[in-house]
Write a protein that holds these residues in place. Structure first.
Motif, PDB file in Angstrom:
ATOM      1  N   LEU A  75     -23.148  24.624  -1.393  1.00  0.00           N
ATOM      2  CA  LEU A  75     -23.011  26.074  -1.306  1.00  0.00           C
ATOM      3  C   LEU A  75     -24.193  26.725  -2.004  1.00  0.00           C
ATOM      4  N   ARG A  76     -25.080  27.293  -1.251  1.00  0.00           N
ATOM      5  CA  ARG A  76     -26.266  27.931  -1.814  1.00  0.00           C
ATOM      6  C   ARG A  76     -25.940  29.360  -2.233  1.00  0.00           C
ATOM      7  N   ILE A 133      -6.643  29.911  -6.201  1.00  0.00           N
ATOM      8  CA  ILE A 133      -7.382  30.980  -5.534  1.00  0.00           C
ATOM      9  C   ILE A 133      -8.855  30.607  -5.404  1.00  0.00           C
ATOM     10  N   VAL A 134      -9.428  30.071  -6.476  1.00  0.00           N
ATOM     11  CA  VAL A 134     -10.825  29.632  -6.439  1.00  0.00           C
ATOM     12  C   VAL A 134     -11.017  28.552  -5.381  1.00  0.00           C
ATOM     13  N   LEU A 135     -10.082  27.608  -5.310  1.00  0.00           N
ATOM     14  CA  LEU A 135     -10.159  26.546  -4.308  1.00  0.00           C
ATOM     15  C   LEU A 135     -10.150  27.127  -2.902  1.00  0.00           C
ATOM     16  N   GLY A 136      -9.312  28.137  -2.683  1.00  0.00           N
ATOM     17  CA  GLY A 136      -9.256  28.769  -1.373  1.00  0.00           C
ATOM     18  C   GLY A 136     -10.565  29.429  -0.991  1.00  0.00           C
ATOM     19  N   PHE A 137     -11.205  30.124  -1.932  1.00  0.00           N
ATOM     20  CA  PHE A 137     -12.462  30.796  -1.628  1.00  0.00           C
ATOM     21  C   PHE A 137     -13.611  29.809  -1.453  1.00  0.00           C
ATOM     22  N   VAL A 138     -13.589  28.722  -2.208  1.00  0.00           N
ATOM     23  CA  VAL A 138     -14.598  27.686  -2.006  1.00  0.00           C
ATOM     24  C   VAL A 138     -14.462  27.105  -0.598  1.00  0.00           C
ATOM     25  N   GLY A 139     -13.213  26.923  -0.154  1.00  0.00           N
ATOM     26  CA  GLY A 139     -12.984  26.422   1.195  1.00  0.00           C
ATOM     27  C   GLY A 139     -13.526  27.353   2.260  1.00  0.00           C
ATOM     28  N   PHE A 140     -13.294  28.658   2.114  1.00  0.00           N
ATOM     29  CA  PHE A 140     -13.805  29.619   3.085  1.00  0.00           C
ATOM     30  C   PHE A 140     -15.333  29.689   3.050  1.00  0.00           C
ATOM     31  N   MET A 141     -15.916  29.678   1.865  1.00  0.00           N
ATOM     32  CA  MET A 141     -17.374  29.735   1.749  1.00  0.00           C
ATOM     33  C   MET A 141     -18.026  28.483   2.328  1.00  0.00           C
ATOM     34  N   TYR A 142     -17.415  27.329   2.076  1.00  0.00           N
ATOM     35  CA  TYR A 142     -17.940  26.066   2.588  1.00  0.00           C
ATOM     36  C   TYR A 142     -17.942  26.073   4.115  1.00  0.00           C
ATOM     37  N   GLU A 153     -17.939  28.676   6.032  1.00  0.00           N
ATOM     38  CA  GLU A 153     -18.792  29.736   6.557  1.00  0.00           C
ATOM     39  C   GLU A 153     -20.272  29.361   6.503  1.00  0.00           C
ATOM     40  N   ARG A 154     -20.684  28.647   5.459  1.00  0.00           N
ATOM     41  CA  ARG A 154     -22.108  28.427   5.218  1.00  0.00           C
ATOM     42  C   ARG A 154     -22.621  27.058   5.660  1.00  0.00           C
ATOM     43  N   VAL A 155     -21.719  26.130   5.964  1.00  0.00           N
ATOM     44  CA  VAL A 155     -22.138  24.792   6.378  1.00  0.00           C
ATOM     45  C   VAL A 155     -21.546  24.503   7.746  1.00  0.00           C
ATOM     46  N   GLU A 156     -22.379  24.049   8.669  1.00  0.00           N
ATOM     47  CA  GLU A 156     -21.913  23.752  10.018  1.00  0.00           C
ATOM     48  C   GLU A 156     -21.286  22.361  10.095  1.00  0.00           C
ATOM     49  N   GLY A 157     -20.458  22.165  11.108  1.00  0.00           N
ATOM     50  CA  GLY A 157     -19.841  20.866  11.324  1.00  0.00           C
ATOM     51  C   GLY A 157     -18.339  20.903  11.131  1.00  0.00           C
ATOM     52  N   LYS A 158     -17.682  19.801  11.500  1.00  0.00           N
ATOM     53  CA  LYS A 158     -16.229  19.763  11.395  1.00  0.00           C
ATOM     54  C   LYS A 158     -15.749  19.417   9.994  1.00  0.00           C
ATOM     55  N   THR A 159     -16.617  18.807   9.171  1.00  0.00           N
ATOM     56  CA  THR A 159     -16.214  18.435   7.817  1.00  0.00           C
ATOM     57  C   THR A 159     -15.795  19.648   6.984  1.00  0.00           C
ATOM     58  N   PRO A 160     -16.562  20.749   6.965  1.00  0.00           N
ATOM     59  CA  PRO A 160     -16.125  21.930   6.222  1.00  0.00           C
ATOM     60  C   PRO A 160     -14.812  22.512   6.748  1.00  0.00           C
ATOM     61  N   LEU A 161     -14.603  22.393   8.070  1.00  0.00           N
ATOM     62  CA  LEU A 161     -13.370  22.904   8.659  1.00  0.00           C
ATOM     63  C   LEU A 161     -12.171  22.078   8.192  1.00  0.00           C
ATOM     64  N   ILE A 162     -12.341  20.755   8.128  1.00  0.00           N
ATOM     65  CA  ILE A 162     -11.275  19.893   7.614  1.00  0.00           C
ATOM     66  C   ILE A 162     -10.973  20.244   6.162  1.00  0.00           C
TER      67      ILE A 162
END
Length: 243
Positions: free
Chosen positions: A106-107, A158-167, A169-178
């Motif tokens: 996450l940049r 809550i922090v975990l949830g936002f890290v998940g959304f940011m990940y 949003e900013r990184v392509e591929g199915k891994t961030p979606l999982i």
């Protein structure tokens, strides 16, 4: 390069269905102590599955699931003060481990400070809401320290949830979606567990267990997917070296 990921995913899907059926039946038919025993057995079997497919090489994820297994073993006798306190502590550490997984990818950007302020605001609102409901929650807790840990667990979630959304949003591929999917499952599981245990809405035990199992399965899938990606990168580097 051929991998075993499709076979592992098929096995994991079948295990998920089996675990869901067994756990829903135990929640409906068995005493809560036996239902909790089935819960920890499910977590341990998924941990063994991950080890069999060499997913333990993703150490942080492996430790996260190991923490969940330890937490679930303490939940068997959750009503004791020691166990309840350490369930909170272990859950917080497990969530923090999962938060740390995508942080390197996450940049920072111009919007990051705004997002951080927004997250902190949500945490403050969460603390206020839980404090407003603290009379209900406090009745099921043994010490003021457990109430503090309860607040901290909600904030970390809550922090975990936002890290998940940011990940995602900013990184392509199915891994961030999982990653986002299993994070959402853990959030929903915790919310249903809150309703079931603290507010005595017993039907919520069913979605609580279902979301938890699906979240664990997705977490195992995430770890295996990461392993395959790393192996592919190593193979590509070797080819470049040979060329």
């Amino acid at each position: 390069m051929k991998t075993k990921l499709p076979d592992a995913c098929l096995q994991l899907t079948l295990l998920c269905i089996i675990f869901l059926v067994i756990n829903m039946a135990t929640v409906a038919l068995l005493p809560i102590e036996l239902s909790r025993l089935v819960r920890v057995s499910t977590t341990l079997l998924l941990l063994l599955f991950l080890s069999y497919h060499r997913g333990h090489k993703q150490l942080i994820v492996f430790l996260g699931i190991l923490f969940f297994a330890l937490r679930d073993s303490l939940i068997i006798d959750y009503e004791t003060e020691f166990n309840k306190t350490f369930v909170f502590i272990i859950t917080i550490f497990a969530y923090l481990l999962l938060v740390s997984v995508p942080l390197k990818k996450l940049r920072l950007s111009k919007s990051t400070p705004v997002i951080i302020i927004f997250v902190l605001t949500l945490i403050a609102l969460n603390v206020f809401n839980v404090y407003y409901l603290s009379d209900v929650v406090r009745n099921e807790l043994d010490t003021p320290y457990q109430l503090v840990l309860f607040f901290v667990q909600g904030a970390v979630l809550i922090v975990l949830g936002f890290v998940g959304f940011m990940y995602n949003e900013r990184v392509e591929g199915k891994t961030p979606l999982i990653y986002l999917y299993f994070v959402l499952c853990f959030i929903l599981s915790d919310l249903c567990g809150l309703a079931a245990y603290f507010f005595k809405f017993e039907p919520a035990y069913f979605p609580e267990r279902a979301f938890y199992i699906i979240g664990l399965v997705l977490l195992v899938n995430f770890s295996l997917n990461q392993k395959i990606i790393q192996e592919s990168r190593i193979t590509e580097r070797k080819r470049e070296y040979l060329l």
